[in-house]
Design an enzyme around this catalytic site. Structure first.
Site, mmCIF file in Angstrom:
data_model
loop_
_atom_site.group_PDB
_atom_site.id
_atom_site.type_symbol
_atom_site.label_atom_id
_atom_site.label_comp_id
_atom_site.label_asym_id
_atom_site.label_seq_id
_atom_site.Cartn_x
_atom_site.Cartn_y
_atom_site.Cartn_z
ATOM 1 N N HIS A 119 0.807 -1.227 0.000
ATOM 2 C CA HIS A 119 0.000 0.000 0.000
ATOM 3 C C HIS A 119 0.836 1.270 0.000
ATOM 4 C CE1 HIS A 119 -3.929 -1.981 0.921
ATOM 5 N NE2 HIS A 119 -3.130 -2.881 1.457
ATOM 6 N N LYS A 172 -8.885 13.782 4.747
ATOM 7 C CA LYS A 172 -7.950 12.660 4.752
ATOM 8 C C LYS A 172 -6.928 12.910 5.846
ATOM 9 C CE LYS A 172 -7.054 13.819 0.338
ATOM 10 N NZ LYS A 172 -7.079 12.625 -0.478
ATOM 11 N N ARG A 173 -6.078 11.908 6.152
ATOM 12 C CA ARG A 173 -4.995 12.130 7.089
ATOM 13 C C ARG A 173 -4.150 13.314 6.639
ATOM 14 N NH1 ARG A 173 -4.213 8.340 11.456
ATOM 15 N NH2 ARG A 173 -2.246 9.414 11.764
ATOM 16 N N LYS A 198 0.199 14.678 0.837
ATOM 17 C CA LYS A 198 -1.186 14.902 0.426
ATOM 18 C C LYS A 198 -1.462 16.394 0.177
ATOM 19 C CE LYS A 198 -2.837 10.868 3.079
ATOM 20 N NZ LYS A 198 -3.498 9.924 2.163
ATOM 21 N N THR A 222 -8.874 6.251 -1.750
ATOM 22 C CA THR A 222 -10.200 5.644 -1.878
ATOM 23 C C THR A 222 -11.280 6.693 -1.614
ATOM 24 O OG1 THR A 222 -9.863 4.854 0.382
ATOM 25 C CG2 THR A 222 -9.633 3.233 -1.384
ATOM 26 N N LYS A 237 -15.087 7.663 -3.350
ATOM 27 C CA LYS A 237 -16.332 7.907 -2.608
ATOM 28 C C LYS A 237 -16.940 9.247 -3.012
ATOM 29 C CE LYS A 237 -14.217 5.188 1.004
ATOM 30 N NZ LYS A 237 -13.311 5.245 2.172
HETATM 31 C C1 26Q Z 1 3.455 0.417 10.368
HETATM 32 C C2 26Q Z 1 4.352 0.084 11.359
HETATM 33 C C3 26Q Z 1 4.275 0.719 12.591
HETATM 34 C C4 26Q Z 1 3.266 1.655 12.801
HETATM 35 C C5 26Q Z 1 2.392 1.973 11.818
HETATM 36 C C6 26Q Z 1 2.491 1.361 10.585
HETATM 37 C C7 26Q Z 1 1.555 1.718 9.505
HETATM 38 C C8 26Q Z 1 0.207 1.846 9.805
HETATM 39 C C9 26Q Z 1 -0.692 2.198 8.824
HETATM 40 C C10 26Q Z 1 1.954 1.918 8.210
HETATM 41 C C11 26Q Z 1 1.050 2.249 7.231
HETATM 42 C C12 26Q Z 1 -0.299 2.402 7.516
HETATM 43 C C13 26Q Z 1 -1.325 2.781 6.564
HETATM 44 C C14 26Q Z 1 -1.156 2.929 5.278
HETATM 45 C C15 26Q Z 1 -2.268 3.339 4.413
HETATM 46 O O1 26Q Z 1 -3.358 3.637 4.874
HETATM 47 N N1 26Q Z 1 -2.057 3.377 3.097
HETATM 48 C C16 26Q Z 1 -3.124 3.772 2.175
HETATM 49 O O2 26Q Z 1 -3.761 2.587 1.717
HETATM 50 C C17 26Q Z 1 -4.909 2.906 0.959
HETATM 51 C C18 26Q Z 1 -5.603 1.605 0.616
HETATM 52 O O3 26Q Z 1 -4.858 0.890 -0.315
HETATM 53 C C19 26Q Z 1 -4.527 3.691 -0.264
HETATM 54 O O4 26Q Z 1 -5.700 4.062 -0.941
HETATM 55 C C20 26Q Z 1 -3.726 4.939 0.111
HETATM 56 O O5 26Q Z 1 -3.257 5.583 -1.045
HETATM 57 C C21 26Q Z 1 -2.563 4.553 1.000
HETATM 58 O O6 26Q Z 1 -1.903 5.715 1.477
#
Ligand code: 26Q
Length: 826
Positions: free
Chosen positions: A365, A556-557, A562, A664, A668
């Protein structure tokens, strides 16, 4: 006992039975009578009532799967953001009208009751929400599937804004009780941590390894039903809760060492206590690795239990289960599966590895190199000594194979290795996931291409046929039918309701796009949705939003890539223009921001501050307030998202090209008839292709232009020097126009942009501004705008998560639907 003997009155869907069971639940479960019940009591009683009606389907589903033993999907994800369950469950069952009547008959308001439900915030953003959409589609498509994850006691923090700044509050989502989960204390596993390994030969002379963990924690299953839409299938989300092992503290306790006993209990339970609020990995946090291993070990032990329960042999694992890794967070499951097969079930390495490779697949991702998950070898070995050995062995065998193909390429070996030797030794989780998977996919076309060309380039060269793309999708149940009932009604009246099961059929709306009566009805719906959102904004911030103004949303975050700061710079630019009378015919616009920043991400928090500072000045300025309003809706979550998408006119998807894997929210918005202003990034590209270039506001550098500029040396300050409008914007911030004359407050932000501007904000500024003027121009032509809005909805049916899940099922998991016959007589 025949099921009908006890289930009729608890599961029937007529108004009377529902009213009867509601009062029953209020009385026998909540121990309340209506005169003294609180709104939360009513919510819980209704939740039990709806849950009872899910459970009979749930049991039918479980028993059908048990008897048929067809291949099931195990979706492993450290995050899920399902949103409130109640309304979704009523929609799935098709019983909302009867429930509403039953509540009205009791003098209660269904919407008020439903609003009581706290949502499970067990995820950060896109990745967690995607997992929830996929579970919804799996159930709707009648695919046997289990979602596995962690039952965090505290989900993503609650965001409040104080003095223009984000503050974080604990998310106590379990406070009022959670009627949607069924604890399964009998489904529990012991999970080891630390300790040593012991290598020896057993009686038959076979080489064996025993792991002696230093500490044990118990994982207990909590199951939540996941209903399919208008089918009898109810799948399950199984979340693991960490508890102290019964045996652990007796010694200490008996010796009178209460404190040690209590400390150990707390340490055990800490593992599933809280979700890490970063949506990029922070390196080296011990507890995070413990969480990942805890949930993977519980899950793999459960999968093996299910397999053996069906009287299958371990060799049948790939025939019975498809194990999907949602990013690398569950990648340690690979080593755990190897450990259990070899050390516990005494299988040979080669046989075990073949089973792994035929069962596991991995979705990536993110491309951001700094966001790829790695763990210091030393920490890894301390927590998981046996897994580190297994990892080394996987690596040795893998690199031996590579060496045979490319004997002299030392650089290649170093690049492919599971261990990064460059800056202290660390384990590369993406490499572990990649060597173990039969299929590796990205989440949008551009992202999958870049994954193959950059992040996993060498893996792709070795084995190109293992790579594929599955562009993300979103569930139309939550994000169209539930979120936008008025639009749903209009669509149903126009083309019937077959689209709810086959979203591509929204295309049938195209022939209505140019008809003025339909356009008027379409605008009416949007206006109504904006009025509802205005109400929400009024209630949270006291701010008035004019529903007829163009509603421009970025939700979004908060992340530099972004580029919420690009948006706010443009807003400042427009403010300065209006103040000088430079843009007399600018149409009225409302900008809406919503989103959380990771608590330690200071730059993102500073952007939130700037937005508030600008809003406070602009909203109070009588010279512009009829044409500019800026709102920030705190605590963005699934519930507030459901109110925003239907109301939006313009969707901001303005990430630096090549950085947003898919997005995503973009889907929406478009599905709800918002037009997009966006870069050629992630799924924006595919959205633009489908809705047509003329119905999409494109601007900005392309991914390859970004790459070229990164390789060269660009001077962001040149844009400041050469573009007087941009210069005025930056100067205004620097001069303290939004910070009561304090030029230092936003200094780090300005310095960053003028200094490196890693995300090309200044470079893209002028193209963005031009594109925004084009937005105004089209907005002024009501018919043109409405037509484009209708076409966005009509042409985005492809972005249904049903389509995405069908692709996974056919191309990756090789699973097929299993119809569930209802056994109950209701
Ligand atoms: C990993 C290790 C330690 C702490 C946190 C994490 C961690 C947590 C969440 C790393 C990444 C995430 C989240 C990533 C994420 O949300 N990516 C998004 O995924 C969506 C679904 O595929 C995409 O639409 C987005 O573009 C992408 O940013």
């Amino acid at each position: 006992m025949k099921k009908t003997e006890f289930s009729d009155y608890r599961t029937a869907a007529d108004v009377d039975s529902i009213r009867h069971s509601f009062l029953d639940n209020l009385y026998f479960v909540q121990a309340r009578f209506p005169e003294v019940a609180s709104l939360n009591d009513f919510y819980l009683a209704l939740a039990w009532t709806v849950r009872d009606r899910l459970l009979s389907n749930w049991i039918d589903t479980a028993s059908t799967y048990y008897r048929q033993a067809s291949r099931s999907v195990c979706y492993l994800s450290a995050e899920y953001l399902p949103g409130p369950h109640l309304r979704n469950a009523m929609l799935a069952l098709g019983i909302e009208p009867q429930i509403r009547k039953a509540m009205t008959a009791l003098g209660l308001n269904l919407d008020e009751i439903a609003a009581q439900e706290p949502e499970p915030g067990l995820g950060n953003g896109g990745l967690g929400r995607l997992a929830a959409c996929y579970l919804d589609s799996l159930a709707t498509l009648q695919i046997p599937a289990i979602g596995y994850g962690i039952r965090y006691e505290f989900g993503i923090f609650e965001q409040a804004i104080r003095d223009e700044r984000q503050v974080e509050l604990a998310d106590k989502w379990l406070r009022g009780g959670n009627p949607w989960e069924v604890p399964r204390p009998e489904i529990n596993f012991e999970i080891g941590f630390g300790g040593t390994t012991d290598h020896y030969r057993d009686e038959s002379g076979r080489y064996r390894v025993r792991w002696h963990p230093q500490r044990l924690v118990k994982g207990v299953a909590y199951d939540t039903p996941i209903p399919g839409y208008r089918v009898a299938t109810v799948n399950l989300l199984r979340l693991w809760n960490a508890q102290a092992c019964e045996s652990f503290n007796l010694d200490a306790f008996n010796l009178g060492d209460y404190e040690r006993a209590v400390d150990e209990k707390i340490a055990s339970e800490t593992i599933s206590k809280v979700l890490y609020p970063n949506d990029e990995p922070m390196q080296g946090k011990r507890l995070r690795l413990e969480q990942e291993y805890f949930f993977c070990s519980c899950t793999i032990q459960d999968i093996i239990r299910l397999l053996l329960q069906q009287n299958s042999s371990l060799e049948l694992l790939p025939e019975k289960f498809a194990i999907q890794l949602n990013d690398t967070h569950p990648a340690i499951a690979v080593a755990e599966l190897m450990r259990l097969l070899i050390d516990v079930h005494e299988m040979d390495w080669d046989d075990a590895w073949k089973l792994v490779r035929r069962s596991v697949s991995y979705t990536n991702h993110t491309l951001l190199p700094e966001a790829l998950e790695t763990w210091p070898v030393e920490l890894f070995g301390e927590i998981l000594p046996r897994h580190l050995e297994i990892l080394y062995e996987i690596n040795r065998r893998f690199l031996d194979r590579v060496r045979m193909q490319a004997p002299d390429d030392v650089g290649l070996l170093a690049r492919l290795s599971l261990i990064d030797e460059r800056f202290g030794r660390s384990v590369r989780m993406a490499h572990l996931a990649s060597v173990a998977s039969h299929t590796i996919n990205g989440v949008a076309k551009l992202h999958s291409r870049l994954l193959q060309q950059r992040v996993l380039k060498d893996f792709h060269t070795l084995d190109p046929q293992r790579f594929t793309n599955v562009t993300n999708g979103v569930t139309p149940r939550r994000f169209l039918i539930l979120a936008n009932p008025t639009l749903t009604g209009l669509i149903n009246d126009t083309i019937g309701d077959a689209w709810t099961k086959d979203l591509a059929r929204l295309q049938e709306l195209e022939e209505w796009a140019g008809k003025s009566d339909f356009q008027a009805a379409w605008r009416e719906v949007k206006l109504h949705n904006k009025q509802l959102l205005a109400q929400t904004i009024r209630n949270t911030s006291g701010m008035e939003v004019e529903a007829t103004s163009l509603l421009d949303c970025q939700i979004k975050r908060f992340h530099e890539y972004k580029r919420q700061h690009l948006n706010i710079l443009h807003i400042i630019g427009r403010y300065l223009d209006l103040k000088q009378g430079l843009y007399p015919d600018a149409p009225a616009r409302t900008w809406l921001f919503s989103g959380k920043a990771a608590p330690g991400y200071h730059f993102a928090k500073l952007i939130i501050e700037l937005i508030h500072a600008v809003a406070n000045r602009v909203n109070a300025d009588p010279d512009v307030r009829d044409r500019m309003r800026i709102a920030f809706l705190p605590n963005f979550n699934v519930s507030s998202a459901e109110r925003i998408y239907p109301a939006a006119d313009l969707s901001e998807q303005i990430s630096t090209a090549g950085m947003e894997a898919s997005g995503t929210g973009n889907m929406k918005f478009a599905l709800n008839g918002a037009l997009t202003i966006g870069t050629l990034d992630g799924a924006n590209i595919e959205i633009r292709q489908r809705v047509g270039a003329e119905n999409f506001f494109l601007f900005g550098l392309t991914e390859s232009e970004v790459a070229t500029r990164r390789a060269g040396n660009t001077q962001p300050r040149d844009h400041y020097l050469n573009d007087p409008q941009l210069r005025a914007v930056i100067d205004a911030i620097n001069d303290g126009l939004f910070s009561a004359g304090d030029g230092n407050r936003f200094r780090p932000l300005v310095e960053n942009l003028l200094g490196h501007d890693h995300f090309f904000v200044l470079e893209d500024y002028s193209a963005y501004r031009t594109s925004q003027q084009h937005v105004d121009h089209v907005w002024n032509d009501k018919s043109k705008w409405t037509r484009a809005s209708i076409l966005n909805t009509a042409r985005c049916g492809w972005f249904s998560s049903d389509r995405a899940i069908k692709e996974y099922c056919e191309r990756i998991w090789r699973v097929s639907p299993v119809a569930i016959k209802q056994q109950s007589a209701t």
